[in-house]
Design a protein around this motif. Structure first.
Motif, mmCIF file in Angstrom:
data_model
loop_
_atom_site.group_PDB
_atom_site.id
_atom_site.type_symbol
_atom_site.label_atom_id
_atom_site.label_comp_id
_atom_site.label_asym_id
_atom_site.label_seq_id
_atom_site.Cartn_x
_atom_site.Cartn_y
_atom_site.Cartn_z
ATOM 1 N N ALA A 54 0.839 -1.198 0.000
ATOM 2 C CA ALA A 54 0.000 0.000 0.000
ATOM 3 C C ALA A 54 0.875 1.250 0.000
ATOM 4 N N GLU A 55 0.472 2.246 -0.792
ATOM 5 C CA GLU A 55 1.205 3.504 -0.877
ATOM 6 C C GLU A 55 0.278 4.655 -0.517
ATOM 7 N N TYR A 56 0.828 5.633 0.212
ATOM 8 C CA TYR A 56 0.046 6.781 0.676
ATOM 9 C C TYR A 56 0.856 8.051 0.452
ATOM 10 N N SER A 57 0.169 9.157 0.300
ATOM 11 C CA SER A 57 0.844 10.449 0.212
ATOM 12 C C SER A 57 1.131 10.972 1.613
ATOM 13 N N LEU A 58 1.960 12.007 1.705
ATOM 14 C CA LEU A 58 2.265 12.601 3.000
ATOM 15 C C LEU A 58 0.999 13.155 3.649
ATOM 16 N N GLU A 59 0.048 13.588 2.828
ATOM 17 C CA GLU A 59 -1.209 14.129 3.355
ATOM 18 C C GLU A 59 -2.109 13.050 3.941
ATOM 19 N N ASN A 60 -1.804 11.782 3.658
ATOM 20 C CA ASN A 60 -2.654 10.678 4.116
ATOM 21 C C ASN A 60 -1.947 9.748 5.099
ATOM 22 N N VAL A 61 -1.036 10.320 5.897
ATOM 23 C CA VAL A 61 -0.305 9.509 6.880
ATOM 24 C C VAL A 61 -1.250 8.891 7.896
ATOM 25 N N LYS A 62 -2.255 9.636 8.337
ATOM 26 C CA LYS A 62 -3.182 9.086 9.325
ATOM 27 C C LYS A 62 -3.874 7.844 8.779
ATOM 28 N N GLU A 63 -4.256 7.886 7.524
ATOM 29 C CA GLU A 63 -4.891 6.715 6.896
ATOM 30 C C GLU A 63 -3.923 5.537 6.841
ATOM 31 N N ALA A 64 -2.658 5.828 6.524
ATOM 32 C CA ALA A 64 -1.650 4.764 6.469
ATOM 33 C C ALA A 64 -1.474 4.101 7.828
ATOM 34 N N LEU A 65 -1.421 4.919 8.885
ATOM 35 C CA LEU A 65 -1.263 4.377 10.232
ATOM 36 C C LEU A 65 -2.497 3.584 10.659
ATOM 37 N N THR A 66 -3.668 4.122 10.371
ATOM 38 C CA THR A 66 -4.911 3.448 10.751
ATOM 39 C C THR A 66 -5.064 2.122 10.021
ATOM 40 N N ASP A 67 -4.806 2.127 8.716
ATOM 41 C CA ASP A 67 -4.918 0.894 7.937
ATOM 42 C C ASP A 67 -3.928 -0.160 8.423
ATOM 43 N N SER A 68 -2.721 0.286 8.801
ATOM 44 C CA SER A 68 -1.714 -0.649 9.291
ATOM 45 C C SER A 68 -2.119 -1.210 10.649
ATOM 46 N N MET A 69 -2.672 -0.362 11.518
ATOM 47 C CA MET A 69 -3.128 -0.818 12.832
ATOM 48 C C MET A 69 -4.250 -1.839 12.696
ATOM 49 N N GLU A 70 -5.152 -1.598 11.759
ATOM 50 C CA GLU A 70 -6.300 -2.490 11.565
ATOM 51 C C GLU A 70 -5.958 -3.678 10.681
#
Length: 360
Positions: free
Chosen positions: A333-349
């Protein structure tokens, strides 16, 4: 020039801050971040299960040299360096002056986090790598990235691959040994790859079928699904069946679960070695039988960070094995710097196995 930093104001909450990109002093390097992977440590911090409760995030990174400080003409392997070169740096300081460094244990430098732990408002601001720029200090070792190693893979060399490489070498495993890997996340997959390169028979334990399948692709000889072997006793018995009734020569704990520590001690043979590097959160405790450890003479080897030269070894390992092993499957999965929260949340879940923050 302004740069942007992702800042955790408290566990589970982010904001973005901007600062002037500083000029490098003697021995410093300013990097433009290309990408930065989400490591398990970020997830511990994000969930509040880490001593760091606020500040910048990110440490597994690769970037382009933006500015070189006075006196910086090569990397730490002596390779000529210029603006525009891709490099990866250790995320910690090895000052080489404190008593621990002087004893030869650079990975345990007393000043290891002297910059990573700073808040972003403290100069030179760019202490962490979920950001547009990154400030590399003289105490950080850094190395050029081989041309055939892609950015997302090179980023994981710092921390994940380097740490398991170092930890495995501490156990001194070699051809013909049987080794258990507890956990098939990023560290476990890297551990499998390193162990197989040494001619080791590898047994991987995890509860995620997709992770176990990837471990098999990286060469695991046996996988144990915790959904099929539900108790510790069943898993210990399964490992003994695969090791002629003796137990493994060594066990590498990268699960990050306290119960895995207690279990791993029983997976190794009498006189075996237990390398633990996944449990990094202080304060989590579990019952341990010290008499069992003494009678079995299990050698416990805790590993925190790695000796800096292992970053160079890790990058070289990736370069040599890039066409042989399915490294491209490790990041999904790849995310932009603006979507770090989504990256962290998706990884946690666990919606994704391994996420990367791209800045290109």
């Amino acid at each position: 020039m302004k740069g942007k930093i992702v800042v955790m104001t408290e566990p589970g909450a982010l904001e973005y801050q901007e600062y002037d990109v500083p000029a490098p002093g003697p021995g410093d390097v300013i990097v433009k971040v290309l990408c930065s992977n989400v490591c398990g440590s970020e997830l511990h911090i994000w969930s509040g299960e880490h001593p760091k409760k606020s500040g910048g995030l990110g440490h597994e990174t690769v970037g382009l040299v933006h500015q070189l400080g006075e006196g910086v003409v090569t990397d730490n392997a002596g390779q000529e360096l210029k603006v525009g070169d891709r490099i990866a740096a250790t995320y910690f300081i090895a000052c080489q002056h404190c008593p621990t460094c002087q004893s030869g244990r650079l990975n345990l430098c007393e000043n290891a986090y002297s910059f990573w732990a700073k808040q972003p408002e403290e100069y030179p601001h760019f202490h962490t790598t979920f950001s547009t720029h990154y400030f590399i200090h003289p105490g950080q070792f850094f190395y050029k990235v081989p041309d055939n190693v892609p950015d997302t893979l090179a980023a994981g060399a710092n921390c994940a691959l380097s740490q398991v490489y170092y930890g495995i070498d501490q156990a001194a495993v070699s051809l013909g040994h049987k080794v258990v890997v507890q956990g098939a996340g990023g560290l476990g997959i890297y551990a499998t790859a390193i162990l197989k390169s040494k001619g080791v028979d590898v047994i991987v334990i995890d509860a995620d079928p997709s992770r176990l399948a990837l471990a098999a692709e990286f060469g695991a000889d046996h996988v144990i699904n915790m959904n099929d072997y539900k108790t510790k006793q069943e898993r210990v018995a399964a490992v003994r069946e695969l090791t002629n009734g003796q137990g493994a020569d060594a066990c590498i704990e990268v699960a990050g679960v306290p119960a895995a520590f207690a279990e791993g001690l029983e997976l190794v043979r009498s006189g075996g070695k237990f390398v633990t590097m996944g449990n990094v959160t202080p304060g989590k405790t579990i019952d341990i039988d010290p008499g069992f450890i003494t009678r079995q003479q299990v050698m416990i080897i805790p590993v925190m960070r790695y000796s800096p030269e292992y970053l160079h070894k890790a990058l070289s390992f990736l370069s040599k094995n890039i066409d042989r092993l399915p490294f491209n499957k490790m990041l999904d999965a790849e995310y932009s710097l603006e979507n770090v929260k989504e990256a962290l949340t998706d990884s946690m879940e666990r919606k994704v196995t391994r996420a990367t923050i791209l800045l290109k």
